[in-house]
Design an enzyme around this catalytic site. Structure first.
Site, mmCIF file in Angstrom:
data_model
loop_
_atom_site.group_PDB
_atom_site.id
_atom_site.type_symbol
_atom_site.label_atom_id
_atom_site.label_comp_id
_atom_site.label_asym_id
_atom_site.label_seq_id
_atom_site.Cartn_x
_atom_site.Cartn_y
_atom_site.Cartn_z
ATOM 1 N N ARG A 6 36.701 47.899 35.769
ATOM 2 C CA ARG A 6 37.201 47.014 36.820
ATOM 3 C C ARG A 6 38.704 47.198 37.032
ATOM 4 O O ARG A 6 39.460 46.219 37.114
ATOM 5 C CB ARG A 6 36.887 45.561 36.478
ATOM 6 C CG ARG A 6 36.989 44.662 37.699
ATOM 7 C CD ARG A 6 36.522 43.267 37.404
ATOM 8 N NE ARG A 6 36.529 42.472 38.611
ATOM 9 C CZ ARG A 6 35.731 41.444 38.819
ATOM 10 N NH1 ARG A 6 34.853 41.098 37.922
ATOM 11 N NH2 ARG A 6 35.805 40.754 39.928
ATOM 12 N N CYS A 7 39.171 48.428 36.996
ATOM 13 C CA CYS A 7 40.577 48.662 37.297
ATOM 14 C C CYS A 7 40.680 50.070 37.806
ATOM 15 O O CYS A 7 40.041 50.967 37.302
ATOM 16 C CB CYS A 7 41.430 48.514 36.056
ATOM 17 S SG CYS A 7 40.906 49.548 34.700
ATOM 18 N N GLN A 25 27.523 53.412 42.609
ATOM 19 C CA GLN A 25 28.569 52.829 43.437
ATOM 20 C C GLN A 25 28.968 53.779 44.566
ATOM 21 O O GLN A 25 29.766 53.423 45.417
ATOM 22 C CB GLN A 25 29.802 52.513 42.572
ATOM 23 C CG GLN A 25 29.509 51.541 41.441
ATOM 24 C CD GLN A 25 30.671 51.306 40.500
ATOM 25 O OE1 GLN A 25 30.481 51.236 39.298
ATOM 26 N NE2 GLN A 25 31.892 51.161 41.026
ATOM 27 N N GLU A 80 40.212 44.130 41.443
ATOM 28 C CA GLU A 80 40.591 44.524 40.097
ATOM 29 C C GLU A 80 41.937 43.993 39.638
ATOM 30 O O GLU A 80 42.274 44.103 38.456
ATOM 31 C CB GLU A 80 40.585 46.056 40.020
ATOM 32 C CG GLU A 80 39.217 46.634 40.314
ATOM 33 C CD GLU A 80 39.235 48.107 40.679
ATOM 34 O OE1 GLU A 80 40.243 48.540 41.255
ATOM 35 O OE2 GLU A 80 38.259 48.801 40.394
#
Lengths: 783, 150, 179
Positions: free
Chosen positions: A367-368, A217, A737
């Site tokens: 995802r946060c 990423q 998110e």
């Protein structure tokens, strides 16, 4: 006009779909190079053991096996350890002790994928099992099994971190009319993107150039890390090219550097051949960075009428065997101190202690952004505990306490400056949309009949867009991000970014920002990311930072181009630049719409007829250092029904009202929210990675680790309010998110609400049928 | 995991003892033995093929007699590995004479399995262990109770 | 370290010739008998549209049609497909025209990272071939063996509904052959 060019606010269909729907994506495992070898990894069956010997002879005897790499082989290269992003270090391969199950022990390089696996199976390791500690609270007790013998400090304590006014908070609690306290465990989970991690490393010995295709990423940061870790071996940053091709989901799991990457690079340097390493799913779940694993004790002090006054939180963070989280350097517990949420606590104090255990390392996002879910879950759960305590409707209690819209920018008692918000409006909209009052009536009627139905609310505040360089860096690199735009003579544009999409649709949304700013049709704008040889330096895509940071860079780079284009337009229109205005996506002489030039005309002139004394061309680059973070928010309401026979929780309805500021592409934003909600549902009801006392992972594959399927996932209902960020160039806040952060508390609150009349105050997630059925039996209401 | 049981064997205790503490004899009853390598009276290495549910593999086991009190008590440590997995087994055996021709064997095993077999096969382990145990003891009984030693 | 592997010494490296028709094109390839169909497609034939997402037949990223029926190609040996026809994502588009399923996924934003998409679309195509007018529940049941981590399935359901509608409209109610 906006519709025609596909600018901001349009649901432009995704440009990247064309290749994906034809099976023409290019993921790392699709890369095939001539002479490519395959690498596979032997892993430890023990959670803690001394390696007495490793016998590689049988593996090396297999035709096609070219090399076996063990920790001892890496010592002369000084590669047996690598730094983590959190100032700790992590074994690439162990030289004498393994610290968790599935830890990498040896790597086999072979001519074919299956032969490499054969080689792994033929490696014989003689282990002497050692005592195992899997519980971080036990790990912090005196006399606990020592996980990290390599450290000077001979205990399992990693760090202590605290923020807030301890004395003031303690006093507020002492004086409080009502205090509620709740232990909350947020279990270890795994992002499990459907694509696992992998790499193709190709070292060109003659030119000394290393090219890697990698599931990352953050390709630029990785390039720098490779240069730092392997610089002494001659890998120099200008000769390292990191390509992050199509990525099959990231969610935080593709930020860290895993030993497999280092081994693949090492194997390519060693053999002179390209080397491919692709994880199996079981390896991915068992050894790659986990998320969460926070043991929290939270207390809230309030007046009898429900006015919230103070918050006190103590947490033990299980980091496994190495602290390999991916937080900004300054924040070992991430942005956990957003835990005051949507409420104006006058006093608050948060402390976190990190612990080592015999479990895989991590503490990354799921995802946060940076521990924000842990924070949002805790405060939103705690508010419901208070509501129960003082017998007040949870919606009313929230409305009573929200930070009012007039208070923004609002500085929280833990130091964050919230940019903008209107929390009451979002909750009101959610209540109207779901029919809150009617649902409460239905619930009362059902309760009278013995049926179990619950309604849960979560009014969360997110914190994303890391981040301002004065506070945010990773390994010292400031968390800016970048965009470079080149407008070609024919009026088409190439946009390159320092971030990297893993499914978020950057090729479409970033083109829309440029379309909006430059008046070029979105179809004429190509967006390229993920190749460090061509893209400007950036910190990558995670923590919902692409839109807040790279989106800002994109808008500003485009505006730089527009500034120059304005001068060219003035030259073409034979007017003073002061008399030129940008209107309807064109430059025109003020008050004379007939005298105008399009961006395409200007672009052509920039290369063919630019004013004397001006540089030719039409390009700009911007490295955007955001002045502040952004604070998206929302209110979610969930309705559940509980089966009194099986204990199964069924999400009947879920309304999500999100406010992420200015929306670039409503279709994509809605898709992000759907996905985020599903990754909120997952840990609330299904996913957990647990360990037995010997450190055996429970749930190390998709048979035992339950991702929600289409059958469990409800038809999410979404709505929005729009409160732009006042400091962001286009007012956007980021959205990837929010839903994952906000959803778990809404679901857990709904389940507890369904059982509250039986005396239930809290259930730790995941709320599995087994847990619910046990409660139903205890309360004597099981069918 | 702990396994235990009692086995009646229609054979004299000395003969049972000799059979069970002799690596070359006792391993004839182990499932699918690939190789046996006796290093000294207290240590041997045996390679067997076994399966738990979907996972089949070669188990390479180092066996050590921890206690040998002829003819009544023995303790054995077996430690080994299979692909992605490790097994450790501590077994105790006590023999008592029922009469001159009958021996009672009380046995227990503490088995620790780590790695892939534990993860994937945990719920199948009991069944697999029961099956192996049954085969093993049936074989031991057959061999020891035969009128002519097999 | 997948479950399926075993040392060469015990499995041997027996090879066998397989005849498989993929998306209408015949292939004759000699493979190791233990070669999985998904590896055969990806490595031997270079058709990388079919993906691998797990090693336990749970995720469905590798779904292809084998003689018209959806199978998870990570759990089928290439030699088991001998003499059969295989349909993959690469064969959905015909004569430069997208399959209604492909169109549906694009129009309804039924994909994000795209990794589960080929398997998801193949499953959808098989469903629509068998049932041109499925209910939402039938669609959800049909794709329940295909995991998606990005979309939350809502738009995938809409994509398949779009494809069903489109197929019925253009073919006057005639079902497509599903690949």
């Amino acid at each position: 006009m906006a519709v025609e060019i596909g600018g901001i606010g349009q649901s432009v269909k995704r440009k990247e779909d064309a290749r994906f729907i034809r099976g023409r994506g290019n993921y790392v495992d699709d890369v095939k190079l001539p002479g490519m070898l395959y690498l596979d990894i032997a892993r430890s069956p023990y959670a803690h053991a001394r390696i007495k010997s490793i016998d590689t002879s049988k593996a090396l005897a297999i035709p096609g096996v070219l090399a076996v790499i063990t920790g001892k082989d890496l010592v002369p290269l000084k590669l047996e350890w690598m730094p983590t992003l959190m100032s700790d270090r992590q074994m690439v391969l162990p030289t004498d002790t393994v610290l968790y199950q599935a830890q990498e022990v040896a790597a086999v390089v072979a001519t074919e994928r299956y032969i490499a696996a054969d080689g792994v199976a033929a490696i014989e390791v003689d282990y002497e099992p050692l005592p195992v500690v899997v519980d971080p609270i036990k790990a912090l007790q005196p006399g606990a099994t020592l996980v990290r013998e390599d450290r000077e400090q001979k205990d399992n304590h990693i760090w202590h971190w605290e923020v807030g006014d301890k004395a003031g908070t303690d006093k507020a609690f002492k004086d409080a009319e009502v205090v509620v306290k709740q232990d909350i465990y947020i279990p270890r989970i795994h992002v499990s993107s459907i694509e696992t991690c992998g790499m193709v490393a190709s070292f060109d010995k003659i030119n000394g150039k290393l090219t890697v295709w990698m599931t990352t990423q953050a390709p630029h940061a990785i390039r720098t890390v490779i240069a730092l870790v392997a610089g002494h071996l001659g890998l120099s940053e200008e000769r390292i090219r990191v390509i992050s091709p199509d990525i099959g989901g990231g969610f935080g799991g593709k930020v860290p550097v895993y030993p497999g990457y280092v081994l693949a690079i090492g194997a390519s340097v060693l053999t002179g051949h390209p080397v491919k390493w692709i994880e199996d799913r079981s390896e991915n779940i068992q050894a790659d960075s986990f998320a969460r694993d926070y043991h929290i004790t939270a207390e809230l002090a309030a007046k009898k009428d429900g006015t919230m006054q103070a918050l006190r939180v103590k947490t033990v963070a299980d980091h496994g065997a190495f602290d390999a989280a991916a937080n900004p350097s300054k924040y070992p517990a991430g942005l956990f101190h957003i835990i005051t949420g949507s409420y104006p606590f006058a006093k608050s104090f948060v402390e976190v202690d990190g612990a080592y255990t015999n479990k895989p390392p991590g503490g990354i996002a799921y995802r946060c952004s940076f521990r924000v879910t842990e924070a949002a879950f805790t405060i939103e759960r705690l508010v419901d505990v208070l509501a129960l305590e003082i017998k007040k409707d949870p919606a009313e209690l929230r409305m009573q306490n929200f930070i009012p819209p007039t208070a923004f920018p609002y500085t929280s008692s833990l130091g964050w400056e919230y940019d903008s918000g209107d929390y009451g409006r979002a909750l009101k909209l959610a209540m109207d949309k779901i029919g809150y009052a009617e649902l409460r009536k239905e619930q009362a009627a059902k309760r009278a009949k013995g049926e179990l139905m619950g309604i849960g609310i979560s009014s969360f505040t997110e914190i994303v867009g890391a981040g301002p360089s004065k506070h945010f860096d990773i390994l010292g690199i400031k968390m800016f991000d970048s965009c470079e735009i080149r407008v070609h003579p024919t009026g088409k544009a190439m946009v390159r970014l320092g971030v990297k999409s893993q499914g978020q649709g950057h090729e479409t949304t970033f083109a829309q920002i440029v379309a909006e700013e430059l008046g070029l049709p979105v179809g004429d704008i190509a967006v390229e990311e993920g190749d460090t040889d061509t893209a400007p330096y950036g910190l990558g895509t995670y923590a919902s930072r692409s839109t807040p940071v790279a989106g800002g860079a994109t808008a500003i780079a485009a505006r730089k181009i527009r500034e120059k284009a304005k001068l060219i337009a003035a030259h073409l229109l034979e007017a003073s630049p002061d008399d030129i205005e940008w209107k309807d996506y064109k430059f025109q002489v003020k008050g004379v719409p007939a005298k105008s030039k399009t961006m395409q005309e200007v672009a052509f002139a920039a290369y063919t007829n630019h004013p004397q004394g001006m540089e030719a061309g039409l390009e700009a680059v911007d490295y955007y250092d955001p002045p502040n973070l952004t604070f998206p928010f929302g209110s979610y309401i969930c309705v559940v029904d509980i089966d009194r026979g099986t204990g199964e929780v069924k999400v009947r309805r879920f309304v999500a009202v999100d406010d992420c500021g200015t929306i670039i592409n409503p279709m994509i934003v809605e898709g992000q929210i759907h996905g985020g909600l599903t990754m909120g549902l997952a840990p609330a009801l299904y996913e957990q990675i647990n360990y037995d006392d010997d450190g055996n992972i429970q749930g190390g594959n998709f048979m035992d680790y339950l991702l929600p399927t289409a059958m469990e996932t409800p038809n999410w209902e979404t709505a929005k309010t729009t409160t732009p960020s006042p400091h962001h160039p286009i007012g956007a806040k980021g959205v990837g998110e929010s839903a994952t952060v906000g959803a778990p508390a809404a679901i857990a609150n709904a389940v507890v609400d369904a059982l509250a009349h039986l005396g239930v105050r809290h259930i730790d997630i995941p709320i599995t049928p087994w847990k619910v059925q046990k409660i139903l039996k205890e309360k004597g209401v099981a069918e | 995991m702990r396994f235990e049981g009692t086995l009646d064997i229609a054979a004299p205790r000395d003969r049972v003892w000799s059979f069970l503490t002799d690596p070359t004899q006792v391993t004839t009853c182990a499932p699918d033995v690939q190789s046996l390598d006796v290093s000294d009276p207290h240590h041997f290495k045996v390679v067997v093929r076994a399966g738990v549910g979907p996972i089949k593999g070669t188990f390479s086991m180092n066996v050590q007699f921890l206690e040998l009190e002829r003819p009544k008590h023995a303790a054995v440590l077996a430690r080994g590995q299979a692909p992605g997995s490790a097994v450790q087994m501590v077994s105790n055996m006590d023999l008592s004479e029922f009469d001159d021709t009958h021996t009672v064997m009380e046995w227990s095993s503490e088995v620790t399995v780590s790695g892939m077999i534990q993860q994937v096969g945990a719920r199948l382990m009991q069944g697999a262990a029961d099956k192996i145990t049954q085969q093993l003891f049936a074989c031991i009984k057959t061999k020891l109770e035969a009128s002519v030693p097999i | 370290m997948a479950v399926e592997t075993a040392p060469a010494t015990t499995t041997g490296t027996r090879r066998m010739k397989v005849h498989v028709t993929v998306n209408g094109q015949a292939h004759e390839v000699e493979v190791e008998t233990r070669t999985l169909l998904v590896h055969f497609l990806r490595e031997n034939l270079g058709m990388t549209g079919t993906h691998i997402g797990c090693d336990t037949t749970n995720c469905g990223a590798c779904t292809v049609l084998l003689n018209g029926r959806p199978v998870k190609s990570c759990t089928v040996f290439a030699v088991q497909a001998d003499g059969m026809s295989v349909a993959t994502v690469e064969g959905l588009e015909k004569d430069g025209k997208l399959d209604p399923v492909q169109e549906g996924f694009h129009e309804e934003h039924g994909l994000q990272c795209g990794f589960c998409t080929p398997g998801m679309m193949i499953t959808a195509a098989a469903l629509l071939a068998a049932n041109p007018d499925p209910s939402e529940l039938q669609i959800r049941q049909a794709i329940s063996g295909n995991l998606c981590r990005c979309t939350g399935y809502v738009n995938i359901v809409k994509s398949i509904q779009y494809a069903a509608r489109k197929t019925r409209e253009t073919a006057g109610g005639k079902a497509p052959d599903g690949g």
